[in-house]
Write an enzyme that holds these catalytic residues in place. Structure first.
Site, mmCIF file in Angstrom:
data_model
loop_
_atom_site.group_PDB
_atom_site.id
_atom_site.type_symbol
_atom_site.label_atom_id
_atom_site.label_comp_id
_atom_site.label_asym_id
_atom_site.label_seq_id
_atom_site.Cartn_x
_atom_site.Cartn_y
_atom_site.Cartn_z
ATOM 1 N N ASP A 134 0.871 -1.170 0.000
ATOM 2 C CA ASP A 134 0.000 0.000 0.000
ATOM 3 C C ASP A 134 0.917 1.230 0.000
ATOM 4 O OD1 ASP A 134 -2.421 1.584 0.418
ATOM 5 O OD2 ASP A 134 -1.656 1.852 2.446
ATOM 6 N N ASP B 139 -0.097 5.211 0.844
ATOM 7 C CA ASP B 139 -0.333 6.161 1.930
ATOM 8 C C ASP B 139 -0.477 5.433 3.264
ATOM 9 O OD1 ASP B 139 -0.533 8.449 0.169
ATOM 10 O OD2 ASP B 139 -2.505 7.699 -0.415
ATOM 11 N N ASP C 236 -1.708 -1.006 5.942
ATOM 12 C CA ASP C 236 -1.872 -0.363 7.256
ATOM 13 C C ASP C 236 -3.325 -0.265 7.691
ATOM 14 O OD1 ASP C 236 -2.376 1.710 5.213
ATOM 15 O OD2 ASP C 236 -2.520 3.064 6.921
#
Length: 220
Positions: free
Chosen positions: A9, A11, A170
């Protein structure tokens, strides 16, 4: 199981882009006569793509934004964000060294709901672009995370079966997308999620990227 590629991922996982994201969304709010959002509030809006980010930013002020009006606001937001996408955005600690080390053994990809072109610009500007062979963004033409489609598209572009992949993210979106696609998933504890990393039901939880070798050893 033999992992041959890692999917990151962007961001909240590879990069801390919150300062640039927050500035752009607050420029959009100001243009519409609305108050600015705190960075942590913007962090909770990130992860499901630009239209959802914009929609949530307006919704926090009690404004419903959809259809053509939303599309116009998304266009305005991107006009604010894309020219500054690399101004304050930085790699999280330990990320650069580990990416370069992993690239010696594994193929690396990025899977993000952010548009692909600006995502590629970010990884290139931060010095890890050469290590990232595939970037799939939210404008790739398939249903974005948390659906599994983007994971499958990354696998297709890498030319690898899902069993050979490890997703590193995240958020709940990352975990849901990976699990729906049949891909193992690890999450970091420092990301942009309101749900603690240990409660995301990921296969592995790490303090930061330095935990990846141990995860990969367990999957070997």
């Amino acid at each position: 199981m033999s992992i041959r590629a890692l999917i990151f991922d962007l961001d909240g996982t590879l990069v801390d882009s919150l300062p640039d994201l927050a500035e752009a969304i607050n420029d959009l709010m100001a243009k519409n006569g609305l108050a600015a959002h705190a960075e942590r509030a913007v962090a909770s809006m990130v992860g499901k793509g630009v239209p959802v980010l914009v929609q949530k930013a307006f919704a926090a002020h009690g404004v419903t934004m959809e259809g053509e009006a939303l599309a116009a606001q998304v266009k305005t937001y991107l006009g604010f964000y894309e020219p500054r996408a690399t101004r304050l955005t930085r790699l999280f600690p330990h990320t650069a060294d580990m990416v370069k080390e992993l690239a010696r053994t594994y193929r690396l990809a990025v899977c993000t709901n952010k548009p692909a072109a600006v995502s590629r610009e970010i990884v290139d500007s931060l010095g890890i672009g050469a290590e990232i062979s595939v970037v799939v963004g939210g404008d790739s033409g398939v249903t974005p995370k948390p659906a599994p489609d983007m994971m499958w598209l990354v696998a297709e572009r890498l030319g690898l079966p899902k069993e050979d992949l490890l997703m590193v993210g995240d958020s709940a979106n990352d975990v849901a997308s990976a699990k729906a696609a049949g891909v193992k998933v690890a999450v970091v504890r420092y990301g942009y999620t309101d749900i603690p990393a240990d409660e995301l039901d990921a296969d592995f939880v790490m303090d930061d990227f330095r935990g990846l070798p141990a995860v990969l050893e367990k999957l070997r």
